[in-house]
Write an enzyme that holds these catalytic residues in place. Sequence first.
Site, PDB file in Angstrom:
ATOM      1  N   ASP A 175       0.555  -1.166  -0.171  1.00  0.00           N
ATOM      2  CA  ASP A 175      -0.225   0.147  -0.019  1.00  0.00           C
ATOM      3  C   ASP A 175       1.265   1.457  -0.153  1.00  0.00           C
ATOM      4  O   ASP A 175       0.544   2.215  -0.635  1.00  0.00           O
ATOM      5  CB  ASP A 175      -0.936  -0.192   1.004  1.00  0.00           C
ATOM      6  CG  ASP A 175       0.146  -0.133   2.796  1.00  0.00           C
ATOM      7  OD1 ASP A 175       0.875  -0.455   2.574  1.00  0.00           O
ATOM      8  OD2 ASP A 175      -1.163  -0.333   3.086  1.00  0.00           O
ATOM      9  N   ASP A 229      -2.305  -1.685  10.857  1.00  0.00           N
ATOM     10  CA  ASP A 229      -1.504  -2.128  11.557  1.00  0.00           C
ATOM     11  C   ASP A 229      -1.393  -3.033  12.898  1.00  0.00           C
ATOM     12  O   ASP A 229      -1.494  -3.978  13.009  1.00  0.00           O
ATOM     13  CB  ASP A 229      -0.620  -1.383  11.234  1.00  0.00           C
ATOM     14  CG  ASP A 229       0.548  -1.455   9.891  1.00  0.00           C
ATOM     15  OD1 ASP A 229      -0.466  -2.368   9.163  1.00  0.00           O
ATOM     16  OD2 ASP A 229       0.767  -0.899   9.468  1.00  0.00           O
ATOM     17  N   ASP A 263      -3.777   3.505   7.798  1.00  0.00           N
ATOM     18  CA  ASP A 263      -2.364   1.829   7.807  1.00  0.00           C
ATOM     19  C   ASP A 263      -1.753   1.981   9.013  1.00  0.00           C
ATOM     20  O   ASP A 263      -1.947   0.852   9.543  1.00  0.00           O
ATOM     21  CB  ASP A 263      -1.406   2.635   6.768  1.00  0.00           C
ATOM     22  CG  ASP A 263      -0.527   1.805   6.670  1.00  0.00           C
ATOM     23  OD1 ASP A 263      -0.727   0.781   6.158  1.00  0.00           O
ATOM     24  OD2 ASP A 263       0.772   1.573   6.801  1.00  0.00           O
ATOM     25  N   ARG A 309       2.587   6.052  -2.680  1.00  0.00           N
ATOM     26  CA  ARG A 309       3.763   6.953  -4.156  1.00  0.00           C
ATOM     27  C   ARG A 309       4.016   6.886  -4.798  1.00  0.00           C
ATOM     28  O   ARG A 309       4.379   7.738  -5.227  1.00  0.00           O
ATOM     29  CB  ARG A 309       5.231   5.988  -3.478  1.00  0.00           C
ATOM     30  CG  ARG A 309       5.609   6.843  -1.410  1.00  0.00           C
ATOM     31  CD  ARG A 309       6.960   6.522  -1.604  1.00  0.00           C
ATOM     32  NE  ARG A 309       7.093   4.762  -1.832  1.00  0.00           N
ATOM     33  CZ  ARG A 309       7.152   4.275  -0.488  1.00  0.00           C
ATOM     34  NH1 ARG A 309       6.523   4.705   0.855  1.00  0.00           N
ATOM     35  NH2 ARG A 309       6.931   2.370  -0.845  1.00  0.00           N
TER      36      ARG A 309
END
Length: 199
Positions: free
Chosen positions: A43, A65, A61, A48
């Site tokens: 991801d 996690d 994210d 980017r």
Amino acid sequence: TPNGMTFFGSLGTSAMALWLWPQGEYFWGTMGVIAFIFSDLLDGTMARISKKSSQWGAFFDSTIDRVVDVALIGALLLSLLKTDDRLALVAFVALIGGFLVSYVKARAQALSLECDGGFAERAERVIILLTAVGFAGIGVPYILAVGIWILAVSSLRLMQPCCWQRWALTSSRSRSCLVAMIPVVIVSLVCVVSPPLTW
């Protein structure tokens, strides 16, 4: 989208672990987790490349996690509890240690303090866990106990550099550092008092 990839990979990773590990299917569960966890790792690269990086994406994210970490350790913990394995206690310490590492680092960053050093960042902890569970699934003796003990001790050990740096950089001796060090002392005592736990 990067956020969609994060959600898809994390959902699959959590589902594989929670479905198969509590049933004792350590090897196939680990294979399923590995298949999905690569999506979770892509991801950031996708964000980017597509130039869609954002503060929300980074927050999402990081939050996901933590959910995956709980799902992985929680799934193993459920499996150990079903068989009344005393190793469940060590797995629980590893679960709490993972939470405390995230909290200590986030708190240090919020105070604009560095929190570097130590061993077993999240990536290393996941690799240790998957290696231990996967090889346990094909019958390698003691590998699960070794892996979980490493997770428990190293997760709590990782907080020591953070707390030491914070202690050195602040003029007042923050009580939160002392609180964060309490689990390190506890797990060290457990290791000394009952080293043959589940061996």
